[in-house]
Each structure stands twice: as C-alpha cells, then as structure tokens.
Design an enzyme around this catalytic site. Structure first.
Site, PDB file in Angstrom:
ATOM      1  N   SER A 106       1.264  -6.197   2.951  1.00  0.00           N
ATOM      2  CA  SER A 106       1.195  -5.227   2.098  1.00  0.00           C
ATOM      3  C   SER A 106       0.547  -3.978   2.457  1.00  0.00           C
ATOM      4  CB  SER A 106       0.776  -5.798   0.740  1.00  0.00           C
ATOM      5  OG  SER A 106      -0.522  -6.341   1.082  1.00  0.00           O
ATOM      6  N   GLU A 141       5.758 -16.600   5.248  1.00  0.00           N
ATOM      7  CA  GLU A 141       6.833 -16.765   3.973  1.00  0.00           C
ATOM      8  C   GLU A 141       7.580 -17.988   4.339  1.00  0.00           C
ATOM      9  OE1 GLU A 141       6.493 -11.973   2.573  1.00  0.00           O
ATOM     10  OE2 GLU A 141       8.459 -12.809   3.322  1.00  0.00           O
ATOM     11  N   GLU A 167       4.622 -16.188  -5.903  1.00  0.00           N
ATOM     12  CA  GLU A 167       4.825 -14.701  -6.331  1.00  0.00           C
ATOM     13  C   GLU A 167       6.070 -14.658  -6.937  1.00  0.00           C
ATOM     14  OE1 GLU A 167       5.005 -10.280  -4.377  1.00  0.00           O
ATOM     15  OE2 GLU A 167       4.583 -11.975  -3.148  1.00  0.00           O
TER      16      GLU A 167
END
Length: 291
Positions: free
Chosen positions: A72, A142, A208
C-alpha cells in the site's frame, strides 16, 4: 494469575496482561508463536501499516504489536495509482527503516507484485532478501490456492508467512476493488483459499473486503488467526492503512476505514502558520538565533 494481571478481552475471555500482544509487558520482539497464543486465548489485536522509521517508532511506543510494511506504500507513500508498480528494492528499503524504528513489534513485509508469481523459487529468493537485508520477522503474500506452493516452500525454509485472500490489490486489473466472496460459488472458493493458506503453513491470514458472515465462518474454521480489513468484527485482529486511520489520505477513503485523527489538516495548518511567520518576518526570533 492475579486479578491485577488479568483483563477481559472484547470476547469476554480472560487475558494475561503480561502475555497480551497489545499492552503486554514483554520488551522482546513479538513472534509468530505469540500470535498463535493470542488466538488460543481469544485475544483480539491491532495491526497497522508503517513505511518509515519515525512513524514505526510512534506505533511501537503506542504498543501496536504487528506492523505491516504493505505494498500500500505505492498508493499512500510513493505516489503510484495502485500497488502494482512497487518494487522489491523499494520494499526492502522501507522495510529496513521500519525495523530500525521498532523494538517490540513483529514487522511483516509484503512481497510486491512480480516478486513471487513465477513460482516457489522466485518467492524464496524475494522473501530471503527481505528477511536477510531488511530484517523483517515475516512476509505476506497474496493468493490462496494459487499461492499454496510458494507459502509451503517459504515455511519449509524457515520464513514465517502471512497469507492474504479476498480482495487482493495486486490483482486489481482483473478483480477491481469490490467485495469478494459474495454468492455460494465465490464463498466456497474463499473457504478453499483460506484452508489452502493454513494447510501450506501460514501463521495468519488477512481477509480483505469479505462479507462479515463469511469472515466469521473462516475465523471459526481456521486455527490460525484471521486479520480483517473490511471483513466485519469477528476476525481475530484488525488492520488499517495508517494514512487512512490518521486522516492523511486526501479525497475519498474506503468505507471500512475509521479516521481517528485529522493529521492532514494539522500538517496543513502548521505549514501555513510557518509560511505566514516567514513572510511576516516573525520567524526566526531571537530564541531561534545563534550569535
């Protein structure tokens, strides 16, 4: 355990404050074993992102037990439109800064896009660099079933891995930014992904943008901790991007974010006050001057 050494977790279970992740008395680095023990105690805990030594030191002093050097950083620190352009070099440099700024927190670094998708060998090279050069205590990557072999090899090599399923921002070009796991087929896939991450040996998993009921089910099924971001209140932990949390992010922020401060306004006001004093000739004054 004395009454003074005990407190109640949000779920109502008794937590030994000497062992607690948040507000605990131990000055050593938190480890993945501490994370597992918190799940057993029913203790909820916070995680925040950090990208520099100074911010990390503030959060460390505040007692935040886990800090994520997230990709991020691409959006909120490096000026990119998405997380996709973030490089391993950038991740290594900023991860090392966060490690230097902390004494107690477990520092977890993201593997950026393109640093592990080729397969387990590439993932191991990338993760090894972040552990050896930056000094992080764990890495995050991920993907569920599609990342099973990468997670498995890293864990076998002795590198703790945090999984990340649901919305995976590195896949923004295919998934977009929308809630994942809605509908029976999508929900079953998310459950398979969660089990794949656990079976591969991950010590925790981020959920998420997942419907709250599904996130709660995943949390009940898994023996590893779940970390929610836009996934309801029933996960074992919660994470926020710190620039959203403190109000530094300009413009529209995600619905799941709560703003606990307005540092964008505070910094702006301070900059304007400084500029006004410089222009008006009132700074510097005698006490700021050497003779």
């Amino acid at each position: 355990m004395t009454l003074q050494a005990a407190r109640k977790s949000p779920a109502g279970s008794t937590v030994d404050s000497a062992k607690a992740l948040y507000g605990g008395k131990s000055s050593r680095r938190i480890t993945v074993h501490d994370i597992a023990a918190a799940k057993e105690r029913g203790e909820k805990w916070p995680m925040l992102t950090a990208y520099d030594a100074m911010t990390a030191s503030v959060f460390d002093e505040a007692g935040i037990p886990v800090m994520l050097v997230g990709d991020s950083m691409g959006n909120c620190h490096l000026g990119y439109d998405t997380t996709v352009p973030v490089t391993l070099d950038e991740m290594a440099m900023l991860s090392a800064a966060v490690v230097r700024g902390t004494k107690r927190a477990l520092v977890v670094a993201d593997l950026p896009f393109g640093s592990y998708q080729e397969g387990p060998a590439q993932a191991l090279r990338s993760a090894t660099r972040l552990v050896k050069d930056a000094g992080v205590g764990a890495i995050k990557l991920e993907g569920g079933e599609r990342s099973h072999t990468q997670i498995e090899l890293l864990v076998q090599a002795g590198i703790p891995v945090m999984g990340h399923i649901g919305l995976t921002p590195q896949s923004v070009n295919t998934l977009g930014y929308r809630v994942q796991g809605r509908g029976e087929e999508a929900a079953q896939q998310l459950l398979r992904d969660a089990k794949a991450v656990q079976d591969a040996g991950a010590f925790a998993v981020v959920l998420e943008l997942v419907p709250a009921e599904l996130a709660a089910e995943v949390t009940r099924i898994l023996h590893i901790p779940t970390i929610g971001i836009g996934a309801g209140a029933e996960t074992d932990a919660q994470v926020l991007v710190y620039t959203d949390m403190v109000g530094l992010t300009g413009g529209r922020v995600p619905r799941f974010t709560k703003q606990y401060a307005d540092l964008r306004r505070t910094l702006g006001d301070a900059a304007k006050a400084f500029a006004d004093e410089v222009i008006g000739g009132t700074f510097p004054q005698e006490e700021h001057t050497f003779h």
